[in-house]
Design an enzyme around this catalytic site. Structure first.
Site, PDB file in Angstrom:
ATOM      1  CB  VAL A 139     -29.696 -38.929 -44.742  1.00  0.00           C
ATOM      2  CG1 VAL A 139     -28.210 -38.792 -45.021  1.00  0.00           C
ATOM      3  CG2 VAL A 139     -29.951 -40.006 -43.685  1.00  0.00           C
ATOM      4  CB  ALA A 140     -34.332 -37.189 -41.856  1.00  0.00           C
ATOM      5  NE  ARG A 141     -38.492 -34.785 -46.528  1.00  0.00           N
ATOM      6  CZ  ARG A 141     -37.944 -35.698 -47.319  1.00  0.00           C
ATOM      7  NH1 ARG A 141     -36.630 -35.892 -47.289  1.00  0.00           N
ATOM      8  NH2 ARG A 141     -38.699 -36.421 -48.129  1.00  0.00           N
ATOM      9  CD  GLU A 170     -32.962 -29.281 -49.291  1.00  0.00           C
ATOM     10  OE1 GLU A 170     -33.327 -29.792 -50.379  1.00  0.00           O
ATOM     11  OE2 GLU A 170     -32.700 -29.955 -48.294  1.00  0.00           O
ATOM     12  CG  HIS A 189     -32.110 -33.100 -50.723  1.00  0.00           C
ATOM     13  ND1 HIS A 189     -33.190 -32.442 -50.181  1.00  0.00           N
ATOM     14  CD2 HIS A 189     -32.422 -34.421 -50.636  1.00  0.00           C
ATOM     15  CE1 HIS A 189     -34.108 -33.311 -49.795  1.00  0.00           C
ATOM     16  NE2 HIS A 189     -33.659 -34.528 -50.061  1.00  0.00           N
TER      17      HIS A 189
END
Length: 201
Positions: A139-141, A170, A189
């Protein structure tokens, strides 16, 4: 220009992590499929009680995840730059000293910033240290994970599953292998899209 941090999304992201891990451990998709098929079939599910979690990045998001996981009886190892445990972590480690905890973790949560130290952190070596039935949550990058290394690792069964909300590219390209891989649960995302996020902002 006045600049400040905004931690309002941490609660939503933490709830997302718990929901996704519980869904994975209990295989809720299978229960839903059986309901649609009209199939009555008893089966056990995996508990998160007494599991070991490694949370990489122990800022506001990592701490909110830990707070919720602790309520389930989870053992928490936190990776951060300081040695403070915020009364939430059973163990505090650095990136350089986390290998043993990584090999013991049932769930690994990426909640850290993307920088020179963490970019491409989850590579062949990292994944090779994970348990066969472990779950990776990002859930970061997206650029924390070498996606091709992840594909090879999942195909080999180590880790057992990946929960991804962020990606290198993305929106995720239509021809990406990630869409259809059986060992991946993915979302676009949106782990921060909780109903209370805007009010907290």
């Amino acid at each position: 220009v006045r600049i400040s941090n905004n931690h309002s999304q941490a609660i939503a992201i933490a709830e997302y992590v718990m929901a996704q891990v519980l869904s994975c451990f209990q295989n809720l998709t299978d229960f839903s499929d059986k309901q649609k098929q009209g199939v009555w079939k008893y089966r056990p599910f995996r508990e998160i009680y007494h599991t070991r979690w490694l949370i990489i990045g122990f800022g506001n998001i990592g701490q909110q995840v830990a707070r919720r996981a602790k309520a389930f009886g989870v053992n928490i190892a936190a990776v951060r730059r300081s040695n403070k445990n915020e009364k939430l972590a059973d163990q505090v480690l650095s990136l350089d000293t986390m290998d043993e905890a990584l090999g013991e973790a049932n769930v690994v949560v990426l909640a850290c910033a993307s920088n020179q130290t963490t970019r491409n952190l989850v590579d062949e070596k990292f994944l090779g240290l994970m348990k066969e039935n472990a779950v990776l949550v990002n859930v970061a990058r997206g650029d924390l994970v070498v996606e091709e290394d992840l594909r090879k690792a999942l195909d080999a069964g180590r880790p057992g599953h990946a929960i991804l909300d962020v990606f290198v590219d993305e929106p995720l390209p239509e021809d990406s292998w990630i869409w259809s891989h059986p060992a991946i649960s993915m979302t676009p995302h949106c782990s921060n899209a909780g109903s209370g996020m805007r009010q907290r902002c």
